[in-house]
Design a protein around this motif. Structure first.
Motif, short mmCIF file in Angstrom:
data_model
loop_
_atom_site.label_atom_id
_atom_site.label_comp_id
_atom_site.label_asym_id
_atom_site.label_seq_id
_atom_site.Cartn_x
_atom_site.Cartn_y
_atom_site.Cartn_z
N GLN A 233 0.76 -1.39 0.08
CA GLN A 233 0.14 0.06 0.11
C GLN A 233 0.85 1.27 -0.12
O GLN A 233 0.52 2.26 -0.67
CB GLN A 233 -0.87 0.01 1.25
CG GLN A 233 -2.00 -1.04 1.21
CD GLN A 233 -2.84 -1.39 2.39
OE1 GLN A 233 -2.37 -1.06 3.58
NE2 GLN A 233 -3.95 -1.26 2.21
N LYS A 239 -3.11 1.65 -2.34
CA LYS A 239 -4.12 0.45 -2.81
C LYS A 239 -3.40 -0.76 -2.30
O LYS A 239 -2.27 -0.72 -2.58
CB LYS A 239 -4.01 0.64 -4.26
CG LYS A 239 -4.72 1.95 -4.71
CD LYS A 239 -4.93 1.55 -6.55
CE LYS A 239 -5.60 2.71 -7.01
NZ LYS A 239 -4.91 4.12 -7.10
N GLU A 243 -6.81 -4.82 -4.76
CA GLU A 243 -7.40 -3.69 -5.39
C GLU A 243 -6.99 -3.05 -6.55
O GLU A 243 -7.27 -2.88 -7.62
CB GLU A 243 -7.49 -2.36 -4.38
CG GLU A 243 -8.37 -2.37 -3.05
CD GLU A 243 -8.15 -1.37 -1.91
OE1 GLU A 243 -9.13 -1.09 -1.16
OE2 GLU A 243 -7.04 -1.02 -1.94
N HIS A 244 -5.30 -3.23 -6.61
CA HIS A 244 -4.54 -2.64 -7.70
C HIS A 244 -4.86 -3.94 -9.02
O HIS A 244 -4.90 -3.47 -9.85
CB HIS A 244 -3.39 -2.92 -7.35
CG HIS A 244 -2.47 -2.12 -8.16
ND1 HIS A 244 -0.99 -2.10 -8.47
CD2 HIS A 244 -2.49 -1.10 -9.25
CE1 HIS A 244 -0.52 -1.51 -9.16
NE2 HIS A 244 -1.45 -1.01 -9.96
N GLU A 247 -7.81 -3.27 -10.51
CA GLU A 247 -7.91 -1.90 -11.50
C GLU A 247 -7.24 -2.55 -12.83
O GLU A 247 -7.53 -2.01 -14.05
CB GLU A 247 -7.01 -0.98 -10.87
CG GLU A 247 -7.95 -0.02 -9.96
CD GLU A 247 -7.09 0.89 -9.33
OE1 GLU A 247 -6.01 1.24 -9.61
OE2 GLU A 247 -7.74 1.79 -8.26
N LYS A 266 -13.92 -4.85 1.36
CA LYS A 266 -14.27 -4.33 0.10
C LYS A 266 -13.32 -5.67 -0.79
O LYS A 266 -13.83 -5.88 -1.71
CB LYS A 266 -13.65 -3.11 -0.06
CG LYS A 266 -13.30 -2.67 -1.49
CD LYS A 266 -12.46 -1.24 -1.66
CE LYS A 266 -12.55 -0.89 -3.08
NZ LYS A 266 -11.43 0.45 -3.08
N GLU A 267 -12.08 -5.78 -0.08
CA GLU A 267 -11.42 -6.73 -1.01
C GLU A 267 -12.08 -8.33 -1.03
O GLU A 267 -12.00 -9.06 -2.01
CB GLU A 267 -9.99 -7.16 -0.12
CG GLU A 267 -9.13 -5.98 -0.39
CD GLU A 267 -8.15 -5.83 0.81
OE1 GLU A 267 -7.16 -4.78 0.58
OE2 GLU A 267 -8.19 -6.37 1.89
N LEU A 270 -14.26 -7.94 -3.71
CA LEU A 270 -13.63 -7.88 -4.98
C LEU A 270 -13.56 -9.42 -5.25
O LEU A 270 -13.75 -9.92 -6.70
CB LEU A 270 -12.25 -7.06 -4.91
CG LEU A 270 -12.45 -5.69 -5.21
CD1 LEU A 270 -11.34 -4.89 -4.79
CD2 LEU A 270 -13.16 -5.14 -6.59
#
Length: 442
Positions: A233, A239, A243-244, A247, A266-267, A270
């Motif tokens: 991060q 990030k 998360e990366h 994207e 959140k992860e 995802l």
């Protein structure tokens, strides 16, 4: 010979058949029929003996179930068992393991260490393993000779090691291995980028493109501990790697994420959205104090979670029966819920979930007609398993790896009444002694 009976290779009649099919049927006093390396039939024992003839194996007080699938292993690291103890992940890697690998790892080391691992895995009921280590060609040859089912997630890093000098060379060697085994019935390959902190975004992009072209999976250590996540991060604008990756388009059902001990809501959302598979290695994570994968939460979100042991340098064994019990107890104490990870769920994680993760669930992972006869028997007649109210409960909470009695892959017997059929244990011990003396004397 009764010519009215159908000739088959083997009739196996245990006290219980744990099918791990969709309805998780547990059949008593049934027989499983093997022909052509596949499961031809499963039916009541009396009917079986009136319909088929062949070698009949009667297994009183045994449970027959799919062979265990170890979805994360570094087989050759069995020769480093007990070498670097009681250290954090970063210290363990940087100060002990990577220097030792640079000094000792060779194709011969990998072959001998993998032989030790295969012997141990067979004796503890593993029929399929996913390996991630140097000289995967040697592991493939060894697994083939042992008639085990194996996926070789060939390693990819940015820095030189004993196997390759650059990310491109790792990939090129891995692609050559893929071409060599792409039609093999037991051996297959996957991409094995080591971790987000050892592989660049550019290399990940190439891996992602190649995996799509070849219809291959990607196996990676991800979110293994808090320090790794924090460092990533800090270097990437706050990030996380997950998360990366989202994207960049790297999250997909091809991705097999190992460890996953540090996950935000959140992860989790995802990895659920992109159907990423997760490998849980509870004993290695506990030993290295890396953290705890929130398995119960992941499963409740519909995420596929399988079991792995990791390598013997951080576990220190390849025992999936022990791993299931550890996973169960860890989940219960961390969630405060005694019902978390029940016995059925754990058996699934060690069998069909692993097959789904590796993309071989049409071949193995459950005992169903038409599937490969990859299976094991566990002796529940031992004192520590009596009385047997529920064979599932006894396997998870009472049995030990020493109670695995028979092991088959594609119907071929790899262990018969606790005796290995293709591996000479004394020869294995001689090789281990050679490496122990070599490493300790220098």
């Amino acid at each position: 010979m009764n010519t009215s009976l159908t000739e088959v290779e083997q009739i196996v009649s245990p006290s219980w058949i744990i099918t791990v099919n969709q309805d998780f049927h547990i059949l008593e006093n049934h027989s499983l029929i093997i022909k052509g390396g596949k499961i031809l039939d499963i039916l009541p024992k009396e009917e079986a003996l009136n319909k088929y003839q062949g070698k009949h194996l009667q297994l009183e007080e045994h449970a027959l179930l799919p062979g265990f699938i170890n979805t994360h292993n570094h087989a050759a690291m069995s020769l480093f068992r007990g070498y670097a103890e009681d250290q954090s992940l970063q210290s363990w890697l940087n100060d002990s393991i990577w220097p030792a690998e640079g000094k000792w790892v060779s194709e011969g080391f990998v072959r001998d260490g993998s032989l030790l691992a295969c012997a141990e895995m067979i004796k503890s009921g593993t029929t399929t393993f996913n390996d991630m280590y140097f000289f995967p060609n040697a592991v493939a040859e060894l697994a083939d000779a042992c008639r085990m089912r194996a996926v070789l997630s060939f390693p990819i890093l940015e820095f030189p090691t004993v196997w390759a000098n650059s990310a491109d060379e790792y990939i090129d060697k891995g692609l050559a291995l893929h071409d060599q085994y792409k039609h093999h019935s037991l051996i297959s390959t996957a991409f094995g980028p080591h971790a987000p902190y050892t592989v660049s975004a550019q290399t990940f992009e190439r891996i992602h493109t190649l995996a799509e072209e070849l219809d291959s999976n990607i196996h990676i250590h991800l979110h293994e501990n808090q320090q790794e996540v924090h460092d990533y991060q800090k270097a990437n604008g706050g990030k996380s790697a997950i998360e990366h990756f989202a994207e960049l388009g790297f999250l997909s059902p091809r991705l097999q994420a190992v460890h996953m001990t540090q996950l935000s809501e959140k992860e989790i959302e995802l990895i659920n959205t992109y159907s990423v598979h997760v490998v849980h290695c509870p004993e290695s994570n506990m030993k290295l104090a890396s953290g705890i994968c929130p398995v119960d939460t992941l499963l409740k979100n519909g995420i596929n979670v399988a079991l792995g042991t990791d390598g013997c340098a951080s576990n220190n064994d390849l025992d999936l029966i022990g791993e299931m019990k550890s996973a169960a107890l860890l989940a219960k104490i961390t969630t405060g819920n005694a019902a978390a990870l029940n016995a059925k769920t754990l058996i699934r994680m060690a069998t069909i979930n692993g097959a789904r993760l590796l993309g071989i669930d049409s071949l193995c992972g459950s005992l169903e007609v038409g599937k490969s006869a990859d299976m094991i028997s566990i002796d529940l007649s031992e004192l520590n398993c009596k009385p047997v109210y529920n064979p599932l409960s006894q396997i998870i909470y009472s049995a030990s790896k020493s109670q695995v009695s028979n092991v088959w892959v594609k119907g071929h017997c790899l262990m018969d009444n606790k005796q290995l059929t293709l591996i000479d244990e004394q020869e294995v011990l001689k090789k281990v002694q050679y490496w122990q003396e070599k490493i300790t004397q220098h």
